[in-house]
Write a protein that holds these residues in place. Structure first.
Motif, PDB file in Angstrom:
ATOM      1  N   MET A  36      12.335 -16.392  13.065  1.00 50.43           N
ATOM      2  CA  MET A  36      11.060 -15.971  12.487  1.00 50.43           C
ATOM      3  C   MET A  36      10.579 -17.023  11.463  1.00 50.43           C
ATOM      4  SD  MET A  36      10.130 -12.419  10.463  1.00 50.43           S
ATOM      5  CE  MET A  36      10.697 -11.385  11.816  1.00 50.43           C
ATOM      6  N   THR A  37       9.304 -17.408  11.561  1.00 50.24           N
ATOM      7  CA  THR A  37       8.777 -18.421  10.638  1.00 50.24           C
ATOM      8  C   THR A  37       8.652 -17.854   9.234  1.00 50.24           C
ATOM      9  OG1 THR A  37       6.473 -17.797  11.033  1.00 50.24           O
ATOM     10  CG2 THR A  37       7.432 -19.459  12.507  1.00 50.24           C
ATOM     11  N   ASN A  38       8.593 -18.759   8.258  1.00 48.73           N
ATOM     12  CA  ASN A  38       8.416 -18.338   6.867  1.00 48.73           C
ATOM     13  C   ASN A  38       7.138 -17.534   6.680  1.00 48.73           C
ATOM     14  OD1 ASN A  38      10.798 -19.452   5.992  1.00 48.73           O
ATOM     15  ND2 ASN A  38       9.877 -21.336   5.217  1.00 48.73           N
ATOM     16  N   GLN A  39       6.052 -17.943   7.374  1.00 51.77           N
ATOM     17  CA  GLN A  39       4.776 -17.245   7.238  1.00 51.77           C
ATOM     18  C   GLN A  39       4.869 -15.814   7.765  1.00 51.77           C
ATOM     19  OE1 GLN A  39       2.157 -18.297   5.573  1.00 51.77           O
ATOM     20  NE2 GLN A  39       0.918 -16.493   6.010  1.00 51.77           N
ATOM     21  N   LYS A  40       5.578 -15.631   8.894  1.00 54.94           N
ATOM     22  CA  LYS A  40       5.751 -14.269   9.431  1.00 54.94           C
ATOM     23  C   LYS A  40       6.578 -13.416   8.479  1.00 54.94           C
ATOM     24  CE  LYS A  40       5.185 -15.060  14.400  1.00 54.94           C
ATOM     25  NZ  LYS A  40       5.847 -15.024  15.734  1.00 54.94           N
ATOM     26  N   GLN A  41       7.624 -14.006   7.908  1.00 56.81           N
ATOM     27  CA  GLN A  41       8.433 -13.273   6.923  1.00 56.81           C
ATOM     28  C   GLN A  41       7.573 -12.899   5.720  1.00 56.81           C
ATOM     29  OE1 GLN A  41      12.269 -15.059   5.889  1.00 56.81           O
ATOM     30  NE2 GLN A  41      12.310 -16.079   7.872  1.00 56.81           N
ATOM     31  N   ALA A  42       6.745 -13.846   5.273  1.00 60.01           N
ATOM     32  CA  ALA A  42       5.867 -13.592   4.129  1.00 60.01           C
ATOM     33  C   ALA A  42       4.917 -12.435   4.423  1.00 60.01           C
ATOM     34  CB  ALA A  42       5.069 -14.850   3.786  1.00 60.01           C
ATOM     35  N   MET A  43       4.370 -12.393   5.644  1.00 58.94           N
ATOM     36  CA  MET A  43       3.452 -11.317   6.024  1.00 58.94           C
ATOM     37  C   MET A  43       4.170  -9.967   6.056  1.00 58.94           C
ATOM     38  SD  MET A  43       0.444 -12.686   6.356  1.00 58.94           S
ATOM     39  CE  MET A  43      -0.576 -11.632   7.387  1.00 58.94           C
ATOM     40  N   LEU A  44       5.423  -9.960   6.542  1.00 55.87           N
ATOM     41  CA  LEU A  44       6.193  -8.710   6.564  1.00 55.87           C
ATOM     42  C   LEU A  44       6.496  -8.222   5.152  1.00 55.87           C
ATOM     43  CD1 LEU A  44       8.690  -9.352   9.513  1.00 55.87           C
ATOM     44  CD2 LEU A  44       6.783  -7.732   9.458  1.00 55.87           C
ATOM     45  N   TYR A  45       6.913  -9.138   4.271  1.00 55.39           N
ATOM     46  CA  TYR A  45       7.136  -8.767   2.876  1.00 55.39           C
ATOM     47  C   TYR A  45       5.836  -8.261   2.250  1.00 55.39           C
ATOM     48  CZ  TYR A  45      11.797 -10.961   2.697  1.00 55.39           C
ATOM     49  OH  TYR A  45      13.118 -11.277   2.889  1.00 55.39           O
ATOM     50  N   GLY A  46       4.741  -8.940   2.561  1.00 56.08           N
ATOM     51  CA  GLY A  46       3.443  -8.538   2.019  1.00 56.08           C
ATOM     52  C   GLY A  46       3.022  -7.167   2.509  1.00 56.08           C
ATOM     53  N   LEU A  47       3.220  -6.902   3.811  1.00 56.92           N
ATOM     54  CA  LEU A  47       2.866  -5.593   4.359  1.00 56.92           C
ATOM     55  C   LEU A  47       3.724  -4.484   3.746  1.00 56.92           C
ATOM     56  CD1 LEU A  47       2.371  -6.497   8.137  1.00 56.92           C
ATOM     57  CD2 LEU A  47       0.633  -5.545   6.604  1.00 56.92           C
ATOM     58  N   GLY A  48       5.010  -4.786   3.526  1.00 53.83           N
ATOM     59  CA  GLY A  48       5.890  -3.818   2.870  1.00 53.83           C
ATOM     60  C   GLY A  48       5.401  -3.481   1.475  1.00 53.83           C
ATOM     61  N   THR A  49       4.970  -4.504   0.752  1.00 51.40           N
ATOM     62  CA  THR A  49       4.449  -4.298  -0.602  1.00 51.40           C
ATOM     63  C   THR A  49       3.194  -3.446  -0.568  1.00 51.40           C
ATOM     64  OG1 THR A  49       5.231  -6.526  -1.138  1.00 51.40           O
ATOM     65  CG2 THR A  49       3.809  -5.461  -2.740  1.00 51.40           C
ATOM     66  N   VAL A  50       2.283  -3.787   0.338  1.00 52.06           N
ATOM     67  CA  VAL A  50       1.007  -3.062   0.448  1.00 52.06           C
ATOM     68  C   VAL A  50       1.252  -1.589   0.780  1.00 52.06           C
ATOM     69  CG1 VAL A  50      -1.028  -2.809   1.929  1.00 52.06           C
ATOM     70  CG2 VAL A  50      -0.440  -5.044   0.974  1.00 52.06           C
ATOM     71  N   LEU A  51       2.204  -1.329   1.667  1.00 57.60           N
ATOM     72  CA  LEU A  51       2.527   0.058   2.017  1.00 57.60           C
ATOM     73  C   LEU A  51       3.013   0.825   0.791  1.00 57.60           C
ATOM     74  CD1 LEU A  51       2.844   2.237   4.179  1.00 57.60           C
ATOM     75  CD2 LEU A  51       5.146   1.371   4.624  1.00 57.60           C
ATOM     76  N   LEU A  52       3.870   0.199  -0.014  1.00 58.20           N
ATOM     77  CA  LEU A  52       4.362   0.851  -1.232  1.00 58.20           C
ATOM     78  C   LEU A  52       3.238   1.066  -2.236  1.00 58.20           C
ATOM     79  CD1 LEU A  52       7.798  -0.952  -1.802  1.00 58.20           C
ATOM     80  CD2 LEU A  52       7.377   1.313  -0.823  1.00 58.20           C
ATOM     81  N   TRP A  53       2.413   0.039  -2.425  1.00 61.32           N
ATOM     82  CA  TRP A  53       1.282   0.169  -3.359  1.00 61.32           C
ATOM     83  C   TRP A  53       0.325   1.282  -2.926  1.00 61.32           C
ATOM     84  CZ3 TRP A  53       0.092  -5.774  -3.863  1.00 61.32           C
ATOM     85  CH2 TRP A  53       0.912  -6.312  -4.873  1.00 61.32           C
ATOM     86  N   SER A  54       0.222   1.495  -1.615  1.00 64.75           N
ATOM     87  CA  SER A  54      -0.700   2.506  -1.102  1.00 64.75           C
ATOM     88  C   SER A  54      -0.258   3.930  -1.425  1.00 64.75           C
ATOM     89  CB  SER A  54      -0.851   2.363   0.418  1.00 64.75           C
ATOM     90  OG  SER A  54      -1.333   1.078   0.751  1.00 64.75           O
ATOM     91  N   THR A  55       1.017   4.104  -1.726  1.00 58.48           N
ATOM     92  CA  THR A  55       1.541   5.449  -1.987  1.00 58.48           C
ATOM     93  C   THR A  55       1.567   5.815  -3.472  1.00 58.48           C
ATOM     94  OG1 THR A  55       3.841   4.677  -2.170  1.00 58.48           O
ATOM     95  CG2 THR A  55       3.046   5.267   0.030  1.00 58.48           C
ATOM     96  N   VAL A  56       1.413   4.818  -4.357  1.00 59.55           N
ATOM     97  CA  VAL A  56       1.684   5.095  -5.769  1.00 59.55           C
ATOM     98  C   VAL A  56       0.623   5.957  -6.445  1.00 59.55           C
ATOM     99  CG1 VAL A  56       3.187   3.114  -6.158  1.00 59.55           C
ATOM    100  CG2 VAL A  56       0.722   2.852  -6.473  1.00 59.55           C
ATOM    101  N   ALA A  57      -0.645   5.851  -6.025  1.00 61.05           N
ATOM    102  CA  ALA A  57      -1.681   6.702  -6.632  1.00 61.05           C
ATOM    103  C   ALA A  57      -1.347   8.171  -6.397  1.00 61.05           C
ATOM    104  CB  ALA A  57      -3.058   6.360  -6.054  1.00 61.05           C
ATOM    105  N   THR A  58      -0.870   8.464  -5.182  1.00 58.43           N
ATOM    106  CA  THR A  58      -0.448   9.831  -4.860  1.00 58.43           C
ATOM    107  C   THR A  58       0.760  10.235  -5.693  1.00 58.43           C
ATOM    108  OG1 THR A  58      -1.267   9.600  -2.596  1.00 58.43           O
ATOM    109  CG2 THR A  58       0.367  11.319  -2.987  1.00 58.43           C
ATOM    110  N   ALA A  59       1.724   9.325  -5.830  1.00 61.99           N
ATOM    111  CA  ALA A  59       2.921   9.617  -6.642  1.00 61.99           C
ATOM    112  C   ALA A  59       2.549   9.836  -8.106  1.00 61.99           C
ATOM    113  CB  ALA A  59       3.930   8.476  -6.514  1.00 61.99           C
ATOM    114  N   PHE A  60       1.599   9.038  -8.624  1.00 65.18           N
ATOM    115  CA  PHE A  60       1.140   9.229 -10.004  1.00 65.18           C
ATOM    116  C   PHE A  60       0.666  10.665 -10.219  1.00 65.18           C
ATOM    117  CE2 PHE A  60      -0.336   4.518 -10.729  1.00 65.18           C
ATOM    118  CZ  PHE A  60       0.988   4.127 -10.779  1.00 65.18           C
TER     119      PHE A  60
END
Length: 302
Positions: free
Chosen positions: A1-25
């Motif tokens: 897997m290229t570095n860019q693909k890994q970066a996108m996966l890490y980024g998508l994981g972050t975005v998914l977590l950020w998307s849940t926090v308003a509800t958790a708040f």
């Protein structure tokens, strides 16, 4: 897997977590005061970041800083987590999640404006246009569509949400001069900020916590929003061959967040929220265009 693909996966994981926090708040604030939620979340975050540093074999870095850097950790800890999250949770305590969350996203624009006096960057026409579009969205959301009346749904709540963007942007301005390892720096900021939060919580709201959904939601915020998401995002930035593509993933987060807010919190999403959010995202996209142009200029030797 290229570095860019890994970066996108890490980024998508972050975005998914950020998307849940308003509800958790909001789930946490149903039974906890903002400062109580902050104490629990900050404690969980400190534990998680300590474990991450140990697993990465970087725990020794916590003890290798200068006296000045430890003093710096205390000072930055007063800003983040103490001041920033207290103000942010105060906004979420007063506003529906669908209003507080989009308003908080304007911090990226505030950062661009504060970079002019404090970092010596130039303010361009595009920045001004982006600001007008963004804050038009803020007005639409804050007035729930009653733009001409300028009757804000909760003036204090809106003020706290806007204030949180100023605090967060100021924190990152200061962080540009921070030579510490990012995770070590954040761990120490939270570690030094924790006793201050503890004392304020003990003095004001007390330390009595009932096990349940609110307590679990506060722990979730500490583990994921304050801890793991930060580490994932830093990995995404390090791996990225094209940071603009990864950065653009943050535009998914507020819209995905509305899905969680609607189905978990049961909030009926207002049409004014959609309109305002689109305006805010459009303004941030305009502001990002300047960043992309600068990156391309560097790549091509411009």
């Amino acid at each position: 897997m290229t570095n860019q693909k890994q970066a996108m996966l890490y980024g998508l994981g972050t975005v998914l977590l950020w998307s849940t926090v308003a509800t958790a708040f909001k789930l946490s604030l149903r039974e906890l005061a903002p400062v109580q939620m902050l104490l629990i979340a900050c404690t969980a975050s400190v534990v998680v970041m300590a474990v991450i540093l140990m697993l990465q074999g970087r725990w020794h870095l916590v003890f290798s800083l200068s006296r000045k850097q430890y003093v710096q950790s205390f000072g930055m800890g007063l800003i983040n987590p103490c001041l920033y999250y207290f103000v942010l949770f105060g906004a979420f305590d007063r506003l529906p999640a669908q209003e507080a969350q989009p308003l908080n996203y304007t911090w990226a624009l505030v950062l661009a404006y504060l970079s002019v006096p404090f970092l010596g960057q130039r303010l361009r026409t595009l920045d001004i246009l982006a600001g007008l579009v963004c804050y038009a969205g803020v007005v639409v959301i804050a007035t729930r569509g009653a733009v001409t009346s300028l009757s804000f749904s909760d003036p204090l709540g809106v003020s706290l949400a806007i204030a949180s963007t100023l605090v967060w942007a100021s924190y990152w301005i200061i962080a540009t001069r921070d030579a510490r390892d990012p995770v070590v720096g954040l761990f120490l900021n939270f570690l030094f900020g924790l006793p201050v939060i503890f004392l304020i919580c003990w003095w004001t709201e007390g330390l009595s916590f009932t096990p349940g959904t609110s307590l679990a939601a506060a722990v979730y915020v500490g583990v994921f929003e304050m801890g793991i998401a930060f580490v994932l995002w830093s990995y995404a930035m390090k791996k990225a061959e094209n940071t603009s593509k990864v950065s653009n993933l943050i535009f998914i987060s507020p819209f995905l967040s509305l899905v969680f807010i609607h189905f978990i919190l049961g909030e009926q999403i207002l049409s004014s929220t959609y309109i305002g959010l689109v305006l805010i995202m459009a303004g941030l996209w305009l502001q990002q265009k300047k960043v992309k142009a600068r990156e391309e200029a560097v790549i091509h030797g411009g």
